[in-house]
Design a protein around this motif. Structure first.
Motif, PDB file in Angstrom:
ATOM      1  N   GLY A  47       0.844  -1.192   0.000  1.00 14.75           N
ATOM      2  CA  GLY A  47       0.000   0.000   0.000  1.00 14.75           C
ATOM      3  C   GLY A  47       0.874   1.235   0.000  1.00 14.75           C
ATOM      4  O   GLY A  47       1.805   1.346   0.799  1.00 14.75           O
ATOM      5  N   VAL A  48       0.583   2.182  -0.876  1.00 18.52           N
ATOM      6  CA  VAL A  48       1.393   3.391  -1.021  1.00 18.52           C
ATOM      7  C   VAL A  48       0.696   4.607  -0.421  1.00 18.52           C
ATOM      8  O   VAL A  48       1.297   5.367   0.334  1.00 18.52           O
ATOM      9  N   SER A  49      -0.577   4.766  -0.732  1.00 22.87           N
ATOM     10  CA  SER A  49      -1.300   5.952  -0.275  1.00 22.87           C
ATOM     11  C   SER A  49      -2.791   5.695  -0.394  1.00 22.87           C
ATOM     12  O   SER A  49      -3.227   4.826  -1.150  1.00 22.87           O
ATOM     13  N   CYS A  50      -3.569   6.462   0.359  1.00 18.68           N
ATOM     14  CA  CYS A  50      -5.022   6.385   0.223  1.00 18.68           C
ATOM     15  C   CYS A  50      -5.618   7.762   0.485  1.00 18.68           C
ATOM     16  O   CYS A  50      -4.966   8.642   1.071  1.00 18.68           O
ATOM     17  N   ILE A  51      -6.864   7.926   0.049  1.00 22.10           N
ATOM     18  CA  ILE A  51      -7.552   9.193   0.204  1.00 22.10           C
ATOM     19  C   ILE A  51      -9.009   8.919   0.517  1.00 22.10           C
ATOM     20  O   ILE A  51      -9.621   8.004  -0.046  1.00 22.10           O
ATOM     21  N   SER A  52      -9.567   9.694   1.426  1.00 21.02           N
ATOM     22  CA  SER A  52     -10.965   9.513   1.826  1.00 21.02           C
ATOM     23  C   SER A  52     -11.905   9.982   0.727  1.00 21.02           C
ATOM     24  O   SER A  52     -11.489  10.620  -0.253  1.00 21.02           O
ATOM     25  N   ARG A  53     -13.191   9.710   0.913  1.00 22.08           N
ATOM     26  CA  ARG A  53     -14.198  10.086  -0.079  1.00 22.08           C
ATOM     27  C   ARG A  53     -14.123  11.563  -0.429  1.00 22.08           C
ATOM     28  O   ARG A  53     -14.159  11.957  -1.599  1.00 22.08           O
ATOM     29  N   SER A  54     -14.034  12.380   0.594  1.00 21.25           N
ATOM     30  CA  SER A  54     -14.061  13.826   0.379  1.00 21.25           C
ATOM     31  C   SER A  54     -12.711  14.384  -0.017  1.00 21.25           C
ATOM     32  O   SER A  54     -12.604  15.521  -0.474  1.00 21.25           O
ATOM     33  N   VAL A  61       2.508   5.539   2.990  1.00 20.06           N
ATOM     34  CA  VAL A  61       3.522   4.675   3.575  1.00 20.06           C
ATOM     35  C   VAL A  61       4.767   5.528   3.814  1.00 20.06           C
ATOM     36  O   VAL A  61       5.028   6.495   3.083  1.00 20.06           O
ATOM     37  N   ASP A  62       5.522   5.190   4.835  1.00 21.16           N
ATOM     38  CA  ASP A  62       6.655   6.033   5.237  1.00 21.16           C
ATOM     39  C   ASP A  62       7.655   6.266   4.105  1.00 21.16           C
ATOM     40  O   ASP A  62       8.233   7.349   3.989  1.00 21.16           O
ATOM     41  N   SER A  63       7.856   5.258   3.275  1.00 23.88           N
ATOM     42  CA  SER A  63       8.894   5.353   2.245  1.00 23.88           C
ATOM     43  C   SER A  63       8.579   6.380   1.161  1.00 23.88           C
ATOM     44  O   SER A  63       9.479   6.759   0.401  1.00 23.88           O
ATOM     45  N   VAL A  64       7.325   6.838   1.057  1.00 21.53           N
ATOM     46  CA  VAL A  64       6.978   7.805   0.012  1.00 21.53           C
ATOM     47  C   VAL A  64       6.503   9.135   0.586  1.00 21.53           C
ATOM     48  O   VAL A  64       6.313  10.098  -0.163  1.00 21.53           O
ATOM     49  N   ARG A  65       6.314   9.200   1.895  1.00 18.85           N
ATOM     50  CA  ARG A  65       5.785  10.439   2.492  1.00 18.85           C
ATOM     51  C   ARG A  65       6.734  11.593   2.202  1.00 18.85           C
ATOM     52  O   ARG A  65       7.943  11.486   2.346  1.00 18.85           O
ATOM     53  N   GLY A  66       6.169  12.694   1.752  1.00 16.96           N
ATOM     54  CA  GLY A  66       6.972  13.859   1.387  1.00 16.96           C
ATOM     55  C   GLY A  66       7.385  13.881  -0.072  1.00 16.96           C
ATOM     56  O   GLY A  66       7.810  14.925  -0.579  1.00 16.96           O
ATOM     57  N   ARG A  67       7.256  12.747  -0.749  1.00 16.72           N
ATOM     58  CA  ARG A  67       7.595  12.677  -2.175  1.00 16.72           C
ATOM     59  C   ARG A  67       6.362  12.446  -3.045  1.00 16.72           C
ATOM     60  O   ARG A  67       6.325  12.907  -4.181  1.00 16.72           O
ATOM     61  N   PHE A  68       5.396  11.724  -2.532  1.00 20.21           N
ATOM     62  CA  PHE A  68       4.180  11.407  -3.291  1.00 20.21           C
ATOM     63  C   PHE A  68       3.021  12.209  -2.718  1.00 20.21           C
ATOM     64  O   PHE A  68       2.944  12.434  -1.501  1.00 20.21           O
ATOM     65  N   THR A  69       2.098  12.597  -3.595  1.00 21.48           N
ATOM     66  CA  THR A  69       0.900  13.308  -3.164  1.00 21.48           C
ATOM     67  C   THR A  69      -0.315  12.727  -3.870  1.00 21.48           C
ATOM     68  O   THR A  69      -0.353  12.677  -5.108  1.00 21.48           O
ATOM     69  N   ILE A  70      -1.295  12.295  -3.073  1.00 25.62           N
ATOM     70  CA  ILE A  70      -2.534  11.771  -3.631  1.00 25.62           C
ATOM     71  C   ILE A  70      -3.574  12.884  -3.612  1.00 25.62           C
ATOM     72  O   ILE A  70      -3.619  13.701  -2.676  1.00 25.62           O
ATOM     73  N   SER A  71      -4.391  12.930  -4.644  1.00 19.48           N
ATOM     74  CA  SER A  71      -5.460  13.920  -4.706  1.00 19.48           C
ATOM     75  C   SER A  71      -6.600  13.337  -5.534  1.00 19.48           C
ATOM     76  O   SER A  71      -6.437  12.310  -6.196  1.00 19.48           O
ATOM     77  N   ARG A  72      -7.732  14.003  -5.468  1.00 19.05           N
ATOM     78  CA  ARG A  72      -8.863  13.516  -6.242  1.00 19.05           C
ATOM     79  C   ARG A  72      -9.655  14.686  -6.789  1.00 19.05           C
ATOM     80  O   ARG A  72      -9.711  15.762  -6.169  1.00 19.05           O
ATOM     81  N   ASP A  73     -10.250  14.455  -7.949  1.00 23.98           N
ATOM     82  CA  ASP A  73     -11.148  15.416  -8.564  1.00 23.98           C
ATOM     83  C   ASP A  73     -12.433  14.660  -8.846  1.00 23.98           C
ATOM     84  O   ASP A  73     -12.565  13.977  -9.870  1.00 23.98           O
ATOM     85  N   ASN A  74     -13.364  14.740  -7.912  1.00 21.73           N
ATOM     86  CA  ASN A  74     -14.600  13.962  -8.050  1.00 21.73           C
ATOM     87  C   ASN A  74     -15.418  14.406  -9.260  1.00 21.73           C
ATOM     88  O   ASN A  74     -16.149  13.606  -9.843  1.00 21.73           O
ATOM     89  N   ALA A  75     -15.283  15.658  -9.641  1.00 25.34           N
ATOM     90  CA  ALA A  75     -16.009  16.135 -10.821  1.00 25.34           C
ATOM     91  C   ALA A  75     -15.508  15.439 -12.090  1.00 25.34           C
ATOM     92  O   ALA A  75     -16.277  15.224 -13.038  1.00 25.34           O
ATOM     93  N   LYS A  76     -14.214  15.083 -12.095  1.00 28.95           N
ATOM     94  CA  LYS A  76     -13.639  14.373 -13.241  1.00 28.95           C
ATOM     95  C   LYS A  76     -13.603  12.862 -13.016  1.00 28.95           C
ATOM     96  O   LYS A  76     -13.107  12.121 -13.864  1.00 28.95           O
ATOM     97  N   ASN A  77     -14.120  12.439 -11.828  1.00 30.37           N
ATOM     98  CA  ASN A  77     -14.157  11.001 -11.519  1.00 30.37           C
ATOM     99  C   ASN A  77     -12.771  10.373 -11.604  1.00 30.37           C
ATOM    100  O   ASN A  77     -12.616   9.243 -12.083  1.00 30.37           O
ATOM    101  N   THR A  78     -11.782  11.100 -11.098  1.00 26.86           N
ATOM    102  CA  THR A  78     -10.393  10.684 -11.241  1.00 26.86           C
ATOM    103  C   THR A  78      -9.626  10.956  -9.949  1.00 26.86           C
ATOM    104  O   THR A  78      -9.866  11.971  -9.279  1.00 26.86           O
TER     105      THR A  78
END
Length: 128
Positions: A47-54, A61-78
């Protein structure tokens, strides 16, 4: 048909960046927590990262924190995973996964949940 499709992977030099995308079809992502996983050759899925519904809660995961960023655009369903400062050890197939979350739950996500919709993966190779 419910489907997740990842894209954005490729070959990149150490220190480089990519933006991975996870697009949903057949359902709307705004009722789902989304996670990114990766599996390197010969290794277990991680597991690398997760994001809540909102989108208000994210975990890494510790090995990627600060380097990876998860985001979501619910309007684009992506959902996106921006991966920066890539290292050779980040080389893997990256998968996104979705789990429907009840409306009554507080915003949260965990990579240990039993996600039940999966994409086919996108290869990320970090090499000079």
């Amino acid at each position: 048909q419910l489907q997740l499709v990842e894209s954005g992977g490729g070959l990149v030099q150490p220190g480089g960046s990519l933006r991975l995308s996870c697009a949903a079809s057949g359902f709307t992502l705004d009722s789902y927590a989304i996670a990114w996983f990766r599996q390197a050759s010969g290794k277990e899925r991680e597991g690398v990262s997760c994001i809540s519904r909102s989108g208000t809660i994210t975990n890494y995961v510790d090995s990627v924190r600060g380097r990876f960023t998860i985001s979501r655009d619910n309007a684009k369903n992506t959902v996106y995973l921006q991966v920066n400062s890539l290292k050779p050890e980040d080389t893997a197939v990256y998968y996104c996964a979705a789990l429907r979350i009840p409306d009554t739950w507080q915003p949260m996500c965990f990579m240990t949940w039993d996600y039940n919709y999966w994409g086919q993966g996108t290869q990320v190779t970090v090499s000079s």
